[in-house]
Design an enzyme around this catalytic site. Structure first.
Site, short mmCIF file in Angstrom:
data_model
loop_
_atom_site.label_atom_id
_atom_site.label_comp_id
_atom_site.label_asym_id
_atom_site.label_seq_id
_atom_site.Cartn_x
_atom_site.Cartn_y
_atom_site.Cartn_z
CB SER A 269 11.04 -1.40 -8.54
OG SER A 269 10.13 -0.32 -8.70
CE LYS A 270 9.33 -1.55 0.28
NZ LYS A 270 10.16 -0.89 1.25
NE ARG A 271 12.87 4.44 -6.79
CZ ARG A 271 13.37 4.56 -8.02
NH1 ARG A 271 12.77 5.32 -8.90
NH2 ARG A 271 14.46 3.93 -8.36
N GLY A 274 5.65 -0.97 -4.10
CA GLY A 274 5.56 -1.10 -2.64
C GLY A 274 5.72 -2.53 -2.18
CD GLU A 275 6.27 -3.86 2.18
OE1 GLU A 275 6.56 -5.05 2.29
OE2 GLU A 275 7.12 -2.93 2.24
#
Ligand code: GLU
Length: 502
Positions: A269-271, A274-275
């Site tokens: 996940s992005k959370r 991150g990228e």
């Protein structure tokens, strides 16, 4: 019934004449690895069955949707080599392919559900709904709508209208009932409607359709035969099946692919990550799209020949089969992706790799290599994992001189023997066939024999003088690529102690 027999019977599905599948991203973020994998599986399935693959943008979340994400998603999918038969950029027989362009249509369909009693108007305000949620939280209950709008009297409605409240449309979810389907990947699935959070909003008070409603209307309008997506959509599928039923339409077949987790078992996940969950990140680092496609294909699918590791998109499209998509969670293993990437960097056509290397080489004056850039790329590509590393790997090929770390200078260049090697090589330069790395190396070896120096003692002084390091590409290639004039300058400089950091 034997599950394999069931599945093969399903596979022959007489109701499906042409497979139509879609990838339906919401442009609320850059292209995610999971979305890329879902797109890939849909693409492979469509190509394998000679069906159609459609791109649809689910942009009804107007607060979070953004045109730059749309661009990123389309570019990312293209970069991976995926092409669609219909989509917002190329059109097709079932337009529009962006949900925001058919907002009125969703409302018309919702009106039908209102007339048939499957939906009703709900006047609850965001504050009232938040209070309900809070009350449920204090009671330790999961949040759900309490279906209060079902019981409004005409007077209630008039009062709310007079207050200026704007209604949303809610779809009735009768409880309890089992919603069942045969999943193309996971087999039998049953979800009880009690788990679905109460009657669901299908048109928000601002007139915009919600995902779970628009998706059904579109899957009907676009005549989708199969929906292959992540298993985080299982509860959505149950809701959507109820809407299909209410609209009197046969639903598509569903297949839910297990999600991708990191090696520690956390969902990508992005959370959390991150990228690194975005295709962009890998593109910028110099991952080859062929490697990502190959790797993502293998995360949850195994080809019939289980030993088959390396394959192209086109090859996968010949053999892809939903029956061989795994039920268990996929693991994102960067080491494995790196293995694929290194493989593709060293085995894709040299001109392709060179072309892709150019963005990393903008600091260099490529003219210095006098047309030998491909050779230079070829001389280092064996050692690269990511193409971004090529900048450091090729640096020594550029510029007049090289910097030699002092300790290396002392340990490799200071002996009389090393100086002799440098001097004799300078003398041999005129005999070197510069376009032919093997021939050049032969001249060096012959010279070494003459002066009785071989191995490390012969090669290291030359490597250090030419590149500043004892490691690097094949010596014959290095000399050929650097070219006679600059080889001469570097060897002379090293011979006279210049170039060494002091
Ligand atoms: N817009 C949804 C998403 O991005 C699509 C899910 C679906 O395939 O129906 O998750």
């Amino acid at each position: 019934m034997d599950i394999e027999r069931y599945r093969s019977r399903l596979a022959s599905r007489p109701d499906v004449t042409e497979v139509r599948v879609r990838i339906a991203p919401s442009p609320t973020g850059n292209l995610h690895l999971g979305t890329a994998r879902t797109a890939l599986y849909n693409y492979l399935y469509a190509r394998r069955t000679k069906g159609k693959f459609v791109l649809r943008l689910e942009d009804t979340d107007s607060e979070r949707s953004d045109e730059r994400f749309t661009k990123d998603i389309i570019e990312g999918l293209h970069w991976l080599g995926l092409r669609w038969d219909e989509g917002p950029d190329i059109g097709g027989p079932h337009p529009p392919y962006r949900q925001m362009e058919k907002i009125d249509h969703y409302e018309q369909v919702a009106d039908k559900l209102l007339s048939s009693g499957y939906a009703y108007l709900c006047y609850a305000t965001p504050e009232e709904l938040a209070a309900l949620k809070e009350e449920q939280r204090l009671q330790g209950k999961p949040p759900r709508y309490d279906n209060r709008g079902r019981h409004l009297t005409i007077e209630d409605r008039e009062r709310y209208e007079a207050e200026g409240r704007l209604p949303s449309f809610r779809f009735r979810i009768e409880e309890p009932q089992d919603v069942k389907w045969h999943d193309l990947i996971k087999g039998e699935i049953t979800v009880n409607s009690r788990e679905l959070g109460g009657d669901m909003v299908i048109i928000k008070s601002n007139g915009v359709a919600t995902y779970n409603f628009a998706v059904v209307v579109d899957d009907i309008d676009m005549q989708m035969t199969d929906v292959i997506r992540g298993e985080d959509h299982i509860h959505n599928t149950a809701k959507q099946l109820l809407v299909f039923e209410a609209l009197g339409h046969k639903p598509p077949h569903y297949g839910h692919v297990a999600l991708i987790f990191d090696v520690q078992g956390h969902k990508l996940s992005k959370r959390e990550h991150g990228e690194t969950v975005h295709i962009d990140y890998y593109k910028a680092q110099g991952y080859m799209p062929e490697a990502i496609v190959n790797y993502l294909a293998k995360t949850s699918w195994s080809p019939p020949d289980e030993k088959l590791e390396i394959f192209t998109l086109a090859e996968a499209a010949e053999i892809f089969d939903l029956k061989r998509v795994s039920h268990s969670p996929a693991k994102f293993d960067i080491d494995r992706l790196n293995w694929y990437n290194a493989h593709y960097i060293r085995s894709l056509p040299l001109n392709v790799v060179t072309e892709r290397a150019l963005p990393y080489l903008t600091d260099f004056n490529l003219a210095e290599l006098d047309g030998r850039l491909e050779l230079a790329v070829d001389s280092v590509r064996e050692r690269l994992i990511k193409l971004c590393e090529i900048k450091a790997a090729l640096r020594f090929y550029f510029g007049k001189t090289v910097e030699i770390p002092e300790d290396v200078c002392k340990s490799v260049l200071s002996s009389d023997e090393a100086k002799k090697v440098l001097q004799e090589t300078l003398n041999a330069l005129s005999r070197m066939p510069f376009g032919d790395p093997k021939g050049v190396k032969q001249v060096v070896d012959d010279m070494g024999k003459e002066i009785g120096v071989k191995g490390k003692n012969l090669y290291w002084p030359l490597r250090v003088a030419l590149s500043g390091s004892t490691q690097g590409p094949d010596l014959g290639s290095m000399i050929s690529i650097i070219g006679q004039a600059r080889v001469k300058e570097r060897l002379s400089a090293a011979l006279h102690g210049a170039g060494c950091a002091s």
